[in-house]
Design an enzyme around this catalytic site. Structure first.
Site, short mmCIF file in Angstrom:
data_model
loop_
_atom_site.label_atom_id
_atom_site.label_comp_id
_atom_site.label_asym_id
_atom_site.label_seq_id
_atom_site.Cartn_x
_atom_site.Cartn_y
_atom_site.Cartn_z
CG HIS A 168 -42.10 -16.21 -44.71
ND1 HIS A 168 -41.18 -16.92 -45.44
CD2 HIS A 168 -41.41 -15.62 -43.71
CE1 HIS A 168 -39.98 -16.76 -44.91
NE2 HIS A 168 -40.09 -15.97 -43.85
CE LYS B 277 -34.50 -9.16 -46.88
NZ LYS B 277 -34.77 -9.30 -45.45
CG HIS C 272 -39.15 -17.14 -38.78
ND1 HIS C 272 -40.45 -16.78 -39.08
CD2 HIS C 272 -38.40 -16.80 -39.86
CE1 HIS C 272 -40.47 -16.21 -40.28
NE2 HIS C 272 -39.25 -16.22 -40.77
CD GLU D 136 -36.34 -16.87 -43.47
OE1 GLU D 136 -36.47 -16.64 -44.70
OE2 GLU D 136 -37.23 -16.63 -42.65
NE ARG E 80 -38.23 -6.34 -48.40
CZ ARG E 80 -37.64 -5.45 -47.61
NH1 ARG E 80 -37.63 -4.18 -47.93
NH2 ARG E 80 -37.06 -5.83 -46.50
CE LYS F 296 -39.66 -6.21 -44.30
NZ LYS F 296 -40.66 -7.28 -44.11
CD GLU G 287 -42.54 -6.90 -47.20
OE1 GLU G 287 -42.96 -6.20 -46.28
OE2 GLU G 287 -42.00 -7.99 -47.03
CG ASN H 192 -43.53 -12.32 -47.72
OD1 ASN H 192 -42.62 -12.15 -46.90
ND2 ASN H 192 -44.37 -11.37 -48.05
CG HIS I 249 -45.65 -15.23 -40.94
ND1 HIS I 249 -45.60 -14.37 -42.02
CD2 HIS I 249 -44.45 -15.13 -40.34
CE1 HIS I 249 -44.42 -13.79 -42.07
NE2 HIS I 249 -43.69 -14.23 -41.06
NE ARG J 154 -39.16 14.78 -35.39
CZ ARG J 154 -39.00 15.74 -34.48
NH1 ARG J 154 -37.79 16.22 -34.26
NH2 ARG J 154 -40.02 16.21 -33.83
N1 LIG Z 1 -35.65 -7.02 -39.93
C1 LIG Z 1 -35.87 -8.04 -40.73
O1 LIG Z 1 -35.93 -7.92 -41.95
C2 LIG Z 1 -36.02 -9.40 -40.13
C3 LIG Z 1 -35.96 -10.53 -40.95
C4 LIG Z 1 -36.05 -11.78 -40.36
C5 LIG Z 1 -36.20 -11.89 -38.99
N2 LIG Z 1 -36.27 -10.77 -38.22
C6 LIG Z 1 -36.43 -10.88 -36.77
O2 LIG Z 1 -35.32 -11.57 -36.24
C7 LIG Z 1 -35.72 -12.20 -35.03
C8 LIG Z 1 -35.17 -13.60 -35.01
O3 LIG Z 1 -33.76 -13.54 -35.17
P1 LIG Z 1 -32.83 -14.72 -34.66
O4 LIG Z 1 -33.31 -16.01 -35.14
O5 LIG Z 1 -31.45 -14.29 -34.96
O6 LIG Z 1 -33.15 -14.74 -33.10
P2 LIG Z 1 -32.33 -14.23 -31.82
O7 LIG Z 1 -31.79 -12.88 -32.02
O8 LIG Z 1 -33.23 -14.45 -30.68
O9 LIG Z 1 -31.12 -15.26 -31.74
C9 LIG Z 1 -31.38 -16.63 -31.50
C10 LIG Z 1 -30.58 -17.14 -30.30
O10 LIG Z 1 -29.20 -17.28 -30.65
C11 LIG Z 1 -28.38 -16.59 -29.70
N3 LIG Z 1 -27.18 -16.19 -30.44
C12 LIG Z 1 -27.06 -15.16 -31.32
N4 LIG Z 1 -25.87 -15.21 -31.94
C13 LIG Z 1 -25.21 -16.27 -31.41
C14 LIG Z 1 -23.94 -16.85 -31.68
N5 LIG Z 1 -23.13 -16.38 -32.64
N6 LIG Z 1 -23.58 -17.94 -30.96
C15 LIG Z 1 -24.42 -18.46 -30.03
N7 LIG Z 1 -25.64 -17.98 -29.76
C16 LIG Z 1 -26.03 -16.89 -30.47
C17 LIG Z 1 -29.24 -15.51 -29.16
O11 LIG Z 1 -28.81 -15.07 -27.90
C18 LIG Z 1 -30.60 -16.19 -29.11
O12 LIG Z 1 -30.69 -16.97 -27.95
C19 LIG Z 1 -37.23 -12.14 -34.98
O13 LIG Z 1 -37.62 -11.18 -34.03
C20 LIG Z 1 -37.61 -11.70 -36.37
O14 LIG Z 1 -38.81 -10.93 -36.38
C21 LIG Z 1 -36.17 -9.55 -38.76
ZN LIG Z 2 -38.53 -15.38 -42.55
#
Ligand SMILES: NC(=O)c1ccc[n+]([C@@H]2O[C@H](COP(=O)([O-])OP(=O)(O)OC[C@H]3O[C@@H](n4cnc5c(N)ncnc54)[C@H](O)[C@@H]3O)[C@@H](O)[C@H]2O)c1
Ligand SMILES: [Zn+2]
Length: 351
Positions: free
Chosen positions: A242, A221, A259, A178, A235, A136, A231, A239, A246, A114
């Site tokens: 988005h 942010k 994305h 972003e 907040r 999130k 949200e 979006n 999306h 938990r």
């Molecule tokens: N929690 C939130 O508020 C929130 C907000 C936006 C996005 N997200 C989530 O984040 C995810 C996307 O994140 P992302 O774009 O970071 O994708 P990711 O984590 O898949 O990273 C993208 C690629 O870069 C590589 N990588 C990471 N750091 C690196 C570095 N320093 N050098 C070289 N390669 C590196 C990873 O291995 C991967 O292949 C989605 O699942 C999305 O839903 C969450």
């Molecule tokens: Zn986004």
């Protein structure tokens, strides 16, 4: 940057010193360190040594890179690792990687016993400017992205912009979309910096420039999230771009379009719609779409690596509307740097 419920630090070299910082919030002992197969060879050793020298005993989970890993099965595996190290409520989880890793680490921490404490060391621009702030966490289901999750604030987020140098250019630019969103929707001053010197931002260059970019996005942010953690209201300006973004991602089956690429096209559409609705002067609209172009971001569907099918995009927009009970709020622009939420809109207009 300090917010109501979490502390986010942005600065060069913050990858080191994590052990000491963690020791300040939880007693040294076992810790689950989650990362992926691309990040591990680059940064795991530094973080491991640091944790060990602060008295922690890291258990490492190195996950296959990519969105496909963000599943409940992976989380089940992380529970297994936590059980194997005899985790109790005082055992922290640390996510080192992009948004996939930090969403997973955070969700495992939110749900095991938990709720465990957790910390994030985001290493992609997207994770640094977006995923690491707001609390999130979650995973995807085969039926859709981010359908299961929890709000669970990390106790510590350490953002080292130097880690961005190893990112693939396309991944960097996806995060840059972003950052541009934050500037266009929320931060006129950052917007001006981007417009004055777009060439400084197209690729990771001057580390101080990067640190400032990330720092401002995090602050913007955090300020919005603080007003509206769950949200319901303000907040939603985050979006911006988005709704259509999306729908584009869903239309291509989350394959071939990143994305940020989808969001960049969504922003261009939202800017143009803002002009058409008389909210934003035409000149400003042209200026902002011009900025997206100058940052080498896609602004037309034809700029995307994979062209989404129009009928599918429309279908996904309609689905979004249905989920919201027929009413759809759109985030449009009242001025460069100022987004406005308009209720009861027709998202088809974005097409
Ligand atoms: N929690 C939130 O508020 C929130 C907000 C936006 C996005 N997200 C989530 O984040 C995810 C996307 O994140 P992302 O774009 O970071 O994708 P990711 O984590 O898949 O990273 C993208 C690629 O870069 C590589 N990588 C990471 N750091 C690196 C570095 N320093 N050098 C070289 N390669 C590196 C990873 O291995 C991967 O292949 C989605 O699942 C999305 O839903 C969450
Ligand atoms: Zn986004």
């Amino acid at each position: 940057v300090t917010t109501a419920s979490d502390t986010v630090l942005v600065g060069r070299g913050l990858l080191t010193g994590t052990g000491e910082a963690l020791a300040g919030i939880s007693r040294p002992g076992p810790i689950l360190l989650v990362t992926d197969g691309n990040v591990a060879p680059l940064y795991l050793e530094t973080v491991r040594e640091d944790l060990v020298s602060a008295g922690f005993r890291p258990r490492e989970a190195v996950l296959p890179p990519g969105e496909g890993t963000k599943t409940l099965d992976t989380v089940r595996g992380l529970y297994g690792e936590l059980l194997a190290i005899g985790a109790d409520r005082a055992t922290p989880v640390l996510g080192l990687g992009g948004g996939v890793v930090t969403d997973l680490a955070g969700f495992a921490a939110a749900t095991f016993l938990r709720g465990l404490r957790w910390a994030a060391l985001p290493t992609t621009l997207l994770a640094q400017v977006d995923a690491s702030v707001g609390g999130k966490t979650g995973v995807n289901l085969p039926e859709g992205k981010n359908l299961v999750g929890a709000f669970h604030q990390p106790d510590l987020v350490r953002i080292d912009p130097d880690t961005l140098r190893t990112l693939e250019p396309r991944q960097y630019r996806s995060g840059l979309a972003e950052a541009a969103k934050t500037a266009i929707a929320l931060d006129a001053e950052l917007l001006e910096a981007l417009e004055t010197h777009p060439e400084r931002y197209r690729a990771p260059g001057d580390p101080e420039v990067l640190a400032t970019l990330v720092g401002r996005c995090v602050a913007a942010k955090a300020a919005v999230v603080e007003l509206d953690e769950r949200e319901a209201g303000p907040r939603r300006v985050l979006n911006f771009g988005h709704t259509l973004g999306h729908a584009i991602e869903a239309a291509v089956g989350y394959d071939g379009v990143l994305h940020g690429e989808a969001v960049a096209v969504g922003m261009a559409a939202a800017i143009r719609l803002s002009v058409r609705q008389g909210l934003l002067p035409e000149q400003d609209g042209e200026r902002l779409v011009g900025l997206l172009r100058a940052l080498e971001l896609p602004v037309e569907v034809t700029d995307l690596p994979v062209r989404p099918d129009g009928a599918r995009v429309r279908k996904h927009l309609a689905r979004d509307k249905k989920r919201r009970g027929g009413k759809q709020a759109l985030v449009l622009l009242a001025a460069p740097g100022t987004a406005r939420i308009l209720e009861d809109q027709d998202a088809d207009e974005l097409l």
